[in-house]
Write a protein that holds these residues in place. Sequence first.
Motif, PDB file in Angstrom:
ATOM      1  N   ILE A  55       0.833  -1.206   0.000  1.00  0.00           N
ATOM      2  CA  ILE A  55       0.000   0.000   0.000  1.00  0.00           C
ATOM      3  C   ILE A  55       0.868   1.256   0.000  1.00  0.00           C
ATOM      4  CG2 ILE A  55      -1.664   1.321   1.379  1.00  0.00           C
ATOM      5  CD1 ILE A  55      -2.856  -1.394   2.240  1.00  0.00           C
ATOM      6  N   ASN A  56       1.967   1.223   0.735  1.00  0.00           N
ATOM      7  CA  ASN A  56       2.875   2.365   0.749  1.00  0.00           C
ATOM      8  C   ASN A  56       3.439   2.643  -0.636  1.00  0.00           C
ATOM      9  OD1 ASN A  56       2.881   3.566   3.237  1.00  0.00           O
ATOM     10  ND2 ASN A  56       4.868   2.809   3.884  1.00  0.00           N
ATOM     11  N   ILE A  57       3.858   1.588  -1.320  1.00  0.00           N
ATOM     12  CA  ILE A  57       4.397   1.766  -2.679  1.00  0.00           C
ATOM     13  C   ILE A  57       3.311   2.296  -3.608  1.00  0.00           C
ATOM     14  CG2 ILE A  57       5.437   0.616  -4.665  1.00  0.00           C
ATOM     15  CD1 ILE A  57       6.572  -1.460  -2.663  1.00  0.00           C
ATOM     16  N   ALA A  58       2.117   1.731  -3.490  1.00  0.00           N
ATOM     17  CA  ALA A  58       1.009   2.158  -4.351  1.00  0.00           C
ATOM     18  C   ALA A  58       0.630   3.614  -4.121  1.00  0.00           C
ATOM     19  CB  ALA A  58      -0.205   1.261  -4.114  1.00  0.00           C
ATOM     20  N   ASN A  59       0.719   4.066  -2.886  1.00  0.00           N
ATOM     21  CA  ASN A  59       0.291   5.428  -2.556  1.00  0.00           C
ATOM     22  C   ASN A  59       1.385   6.476  -2.694  1.00  0.00           C
ATOM     23  OD1 ASN A  59      -2.278   4.533  -1.950  1.00  0.00           O
ATOM     24  ND2 ASN A  59      -1.901   4.391   0.253  1.00  0.00           N
ATOM     25  N   ARG A  60       2.657   6.077  -2.452  1.00  0.00           N
ATOM     26  CA  ARG A  60       3.697   7.093  -2.311  1.00  0.00           C
ATOM     27  C   ARG A  60       4.822   7.047  -3.324  1.00  0.00           C
ATOM     28  NH1 ARG A  60       4.874   6.119   3.764  1.00  0.00           N
ATOM     29  NH2 ARG A  60       7.003   6.004   2.959  1.00  0.00           N
ATOM     30  N   SER A  61       5.006   5.925  -4.006  1.00  0.00           N
ATOM     31  CA  SER A  61       6.184   5.802  -4.861  1.00  0.00           C
ATOM     32  C   SER A  61       6.141   6.776  -6.034  1.00  0.00           C
ATOM     33  CB  SER A  61       6.307   4.368  -5.392  1.00  0.00           C
ATOM     34  OG  SER A  61       7.443   4.249  -6.221  1.00  0.00           O
ATOM     35  N   SER A  62       7.291   7.387  -6.305  1.00  0.00           N
ATOM     36  CA  SER A  62       7.406   8.264  -7.469  1.00  0.00           C
ATOM     37  C   SER A  62       7.898   7.487  -8.691  1.00  0.00           C
ATOM     38  CB  SER A  62       8.378   9.414  -7.169  1.00  0.00           C
ATOM     39  OG  SER A  62       9.678   8.923  -6.905  1.00  0.00           O
ATOM     40  N   ASN A  63       8.206   6.203  -8.482  1.00  0.00           N
ATOM     41  CA  ASN A  63       8.598   5.328  -9.587  1.00  0.00           C
ATOM     42  C   ASN A  63       7.331   4.774 -10.219  1.00  0.00           C
ATOM     43  OD1 ASN A  63       9.227   2.794 -10.973  1.00  0.00           O
ATOM     44  ND2 ASN A  63      11.287   2.996 -10.140  1.00  0.00           N
ATOM     45  N   SER A  64       7.040   5.190 -11.432  1.00  0.00           N
ATOM     46  CA  SER A  64       5.754   4.849 -12.063  1.00  0.00           C
ATOM     47  C   SER A  64       5.592   3.348 -12.264  1.00  0.00           C
ATOM     48  CB  SER A  64       5.610   5.584 -13.403  1.00  0.00           C
ATOM     49  OG  SER A  64       6.683   5.252 -14.272  1.00  0.00           O
ATOM     50  N   THR A  65       6.689   2.650 -12.568  1.00  0.00           N
ATOM     51  CA  THR A  65       6.612   1.196 -12.772  1.00  0.00           C
ATOM     52  C   THR A  65       6.282   0.473 -11.470  1.00  0.00           C
ATOM     53  OG1 THR A  65       8.232   1.345 -14.572  1.00  0.00           O
ATOM     54  CG2 THR A  65       7.850  -0.830 -13.596  1.00  0.00           C
ATOM     55  N   MET A  66       6.999   0.826 -10.394  1.00  0.00           N
ATOM     56  CA  MET A  66       6.731   0.233  -9.083  1.00  0.00           C
ATOM     57  C   MET A  66       5.314   0.540  -8.630  1.00  0.00           C
ATOM     58  SD  MET A  66      10.179   0.823  -6.793  1.00  0.00           S
ATOM     59  CE  MET A  66       9.506  -0.121  -5.413  1.00  0.00           C
ATOM     60  N   LYS A  67       4.926   1.796  -8.801  1.00  0.00           N
ATOM     61  CA  LYS A  67       3.610   2.235  -8.343  1.00  0.00           C
ATOM     62  C   LYS A  67       2.489   1.482  -9.054  1.00  0.00           C
ATOM     63  CE  LYS A  67       0.936   6.486  -7.635  1.00  0.00           C
ATOM     64  NZ  LYS A  67       1.082   6.597  -6.182  1.00  0.00           N
ATOM     65  N   ALA A  68       2.595   1.377 -10.368  1.00  0.00           N
ATOM     66  CA  ALA A  68       1.543   0.719 -11.149  1.00  0.00           C
ATOM     67  C   ALA A  68       1.401  -0.753 -10.748  1.00  0.00           C
ATOM     68  CB  ALA A  68       1.855   0.835 -12.637  1.00  0.00           C
ATOM     69  N   GLU A  69       2.535  -1.450 -10.566  1.00  0.00           N
ATOM     70  CA  GLU A  69       2.476  -2.854 -10.196  1.00  0.00           C
ATOM     71  C   GLU A  69       1.956  -3.031  -8.775  1.00  0.00           C
ATOM     72  OE1 GLU A  69       3.177  -7.015 -11.162  1.00  0.00           O
ATOM     73  OE2 GLU A  69       2.515  -5.157 -12.112  1.00  0.00           O
ATOM     74  N   ALA A  70       2.349  -2.118  -7.876  1.00  0.00           N
ATOM     75  CA  ALA A  70       1.867  -2.200  -6.497  1.00  0.00           C
ATOM     76  C   ALA A  70       0.366  -1.945  -6.427  1.00  0.00           C
ATOM     77  CB  ALA A  70       2.614  -1.196  -5.618  1.00  0.00           C
ATOM     78  N   VAL A  71      -0.124  -1.017  -7.214  1.00  0.00           N
ATOM     79  CA  VAL A  71      -1.567  -0.744  -7.270  1.00  0.00           C
ATOM     80  C   VAL A  71      -2.310  -1.994  -7.745  1.00  0.00           C
ATOM     81  CG1 VAL A  71      -3.356   0.553  -8.489  1.00  0.00           C
ATOM     82  CG2 VAL A  71      -1.363   1.746  -7.576  1.00  0.00           C
ATOM     83  N   ARG A  72      -1.786  -2.617  -8.790  1.00  0.00           N
ATOM     84  CA  ARG A  72      -2.431  -3.816  -9.345  1.00  0.00           C
ATOM     85  C   ARG A  72      -2.445  -4.948  -8.325  1.00  0.00           C
ATOM     86  NH1 ARG A  72      -1.394  -8.625 -11.777  1.00  0.00           N
ATOM     87  NH2 ARG A  72       0.858  -8.489 -11.445  1.00  0.00           N
ATOM     88  N   LEU A  73      -1.286  -5.172  -7.686  1.00  0.00           N
ATOM     89  CA  LEU A  73      -1.178  -6.309  -6.766  1.00  0.00           C
ATOM     90  C   LEU A  73      -1.899  -6.078  -5.445  1.00  0.00           C
ATOM     91  CD1 LEU A  73       2.559  -7.204  -7.436  1.00  0.00           C
ATOM     92  CD2 LEU A  73       0.554  -8.546  -8.112  1.00  0.00           C
ATOM     93  N   SER A  74      -1.897  -4.848  -4.965  1.00  0.00           N
ATOM     94  CA  SER A  74      -2.595  -4.572  -3.710  1.00  0.00           C
ATOM     95  C   SER A  74      -4.099  -4.737  -3.878  1.00  0.00           C
ATOM     96  CB  SER A  74      -2.267  -3.166  -3.195  1.00  0.00           C
ATOM     97  OG  SER A  74      -2.651  -2.172  -4.135  1.00  0.00           O
ATOM     98  N   ALA A  75      -4.586  -4.531  -5.098  1.00  0.00           N
ATOM     99  CA  ALA A  75      -6.021  -4.716  -5.361  1.00  0.00           C
ATOM    100  C   ALA A  75      -6.425  -6.185  -5.286  1.00  0.00           C
ATOM    101  CB  ALA A  75      -6.379  -4.153  -6.733  1.00  0.00           C
ATOM    102  N   LEU A  76      -5.445  -7.088  -5.364  1.00  0.00           N
ATOM    103  CA  LEU A  76      -5.744  -8.518  -5.330  1.00  0.00           C
ATOM    104  C   LEU A  76      -5.795  -9.072  -3.913  1.00  0.00           C
ATOM    105  CD1 LEU A  76      -3.348  -9.728  -8.189  1.00  0.00           C
ATOM    106  CD2 LEU A  76      -5.784  -9.180  -8.364  1.00  0.00           C
ATOM    107  N   ILE A  77      -5.421  -8.292  -2.938  1.00  0.00           N
ATOM    108  CA  ILE A  77      -5.296  -8.816  -1.576  1.00  0.00           C
ATOM    109  C   ILE A  77      -6.628  -9.284  -1.019  1.00  0.00           C
ATOM    110  CG2 ILE A  77      -4.750  -8.207   0.816  1.00  0.00           C
ATOM    111  CD1 ILE A  77      -2.565  -6.384  -0.281  1.00  0.00           C
ATOM    112  N   GLU A  78      -7.650  -8.464  -1.098  1.00  0.00           N
ATOM    113  CA  GLU A  78      -8.941  -8.834  -0.518  1.00  0.00           C
ATOM    114  C   GLU A  78      -9.590 -10.027  -1.219  1.00  0.00           C
ATOM    115  OE1 GLU A  78     -10.312  -7.996   2.265  1.00  0.00           O
ATOM    116  OE2 GLU A  78      -8.564  -6.781   2.698  1.00  0.00           O
TER     117      GLU A  78
END
Length: 336
Positions: free
Chosen positions: A117-140
Motif C-alpha cells: 500500500i505504501n508503494i502504491a500510494n507514495r512511490s514516485s517510480n511509475s513502474t513500481m507504483k503501477a504494479e503495487a496498485v495492481r497487486l494490492s487490489a488482489l489482496i482482498e
Amino acid sequence: MIRVQYFICINLIAQYLIESGNMAEIILVHGIDQQFKSAQALKAEWLPKLSQGLRAAGYGELADQVWKGTGKPPAITVEMAFYGDQFIIKNQQGAAPGELSAEQVDLMEGLATEWLINIANRSSNSTMKAEAVRLSALIEPRYEEVQGLRSLARGVVANLAKVPGVATVGMAFAERAVNTSLSQVSRYLTDVGVRDFAMASIEKLVTEDTKVIIAHSLGSVVAYEAMHRLNQKIPLLITIGSPLGFRSVIYEKLKPQPPSFPKNLKKWVNIADPNDYVAAQPDLSQDFAKGIPQDSIFEGNQVVNNDIDPHSAEKYLASSKVGLYLAEAFNANLSY
C-alpha cells in the motif's frame, strides 16, 4: 620507571575501552538482512557515509574525527550495535512461513500489505507504483479464495516480491529475500530472546560519553524500545527509514504501551525519504508526541531524497541533514 609504566597502562586501558565499544560517543544500529555480516563489517560500511554526510553539512574536521580518527580534538568513538546473527537459522538461508508461528505469519502478512500500500500510494517510480496498485487490489479477493492464514501470508509476500525494485536480487530469489526481511521483523516482535538480545546490544555500549544513537529500519524499533529501558540519558536519537509508525503491525506491538516519547531522551529526530516504503510515513510527530518532557525536542518529520535507493542506510547517512544533526550534538554540546 614506575611513572612510565603507569601511563603505558592507562593508555592500554583507554585503547581497550575504545576498541570494545565501552566509550562509544556515537552508537549505530543496523536494520534487517544483516545476519551474515558483523559489527565491524557494518561499521566499516557506515563510517565513510557518516563522514560524507558531515562534509556535505560543512563539518569536514568533525568528519575526519568520526571516520579517520584524526583532527582536534581526538577521534570520536563510534560503535555498531550488532544483533543480526540472532536471525540465522541453522542449515537455512531464511525463514519460510511454515517455520514460523501463526502470530508471526500474521505479522508478515500485515507488513507485506502495508509495504504494498505504501508503494502504491507514495512511490514516485511509475513502474513500481503501477504494479503495487495492481497487486494490492488482489489482496482482498485472495483472502476469500484461500484457506488459512499461512496460505494468505505466502500469497501477499509473493505479490510484494513481484514489484520491481523491492528485492535487490534476481527474480528467482526475490520472494526468499522479501520473506527473510519480513520474518526478521515478525521474529523481533514475537521472540523474547531475539528482542532482549537486540536491545542489550545497544545498552551495553551506552555510557555517560554517549551523545548520539543513529538507528536504521528495524534498528529504529530496537533503539526506541531500548531507550525506554535505559537509565542513561541520551542527548540525541536519529531514526532513519523507520517503520515505527505502522499502526496495525508494529506500533501496537511496541513496548511499553501506549507508545510515548522516551523520558530519558533529550532530542529525537526522525528522517525519511517519502519513497521509502519500509518507513511507515515521513512524519512520526503525532504517533509519539505523548509524554514529551518539557525540555525535550521531537522533530519527527524531517525529509530527505535518497534518489533510486530510498531505504538505503548509506544514503541516509550520507545526507547533509543527518550530518547537520550529528554536528549539532557535538558542536552545540547538546546535553542535560
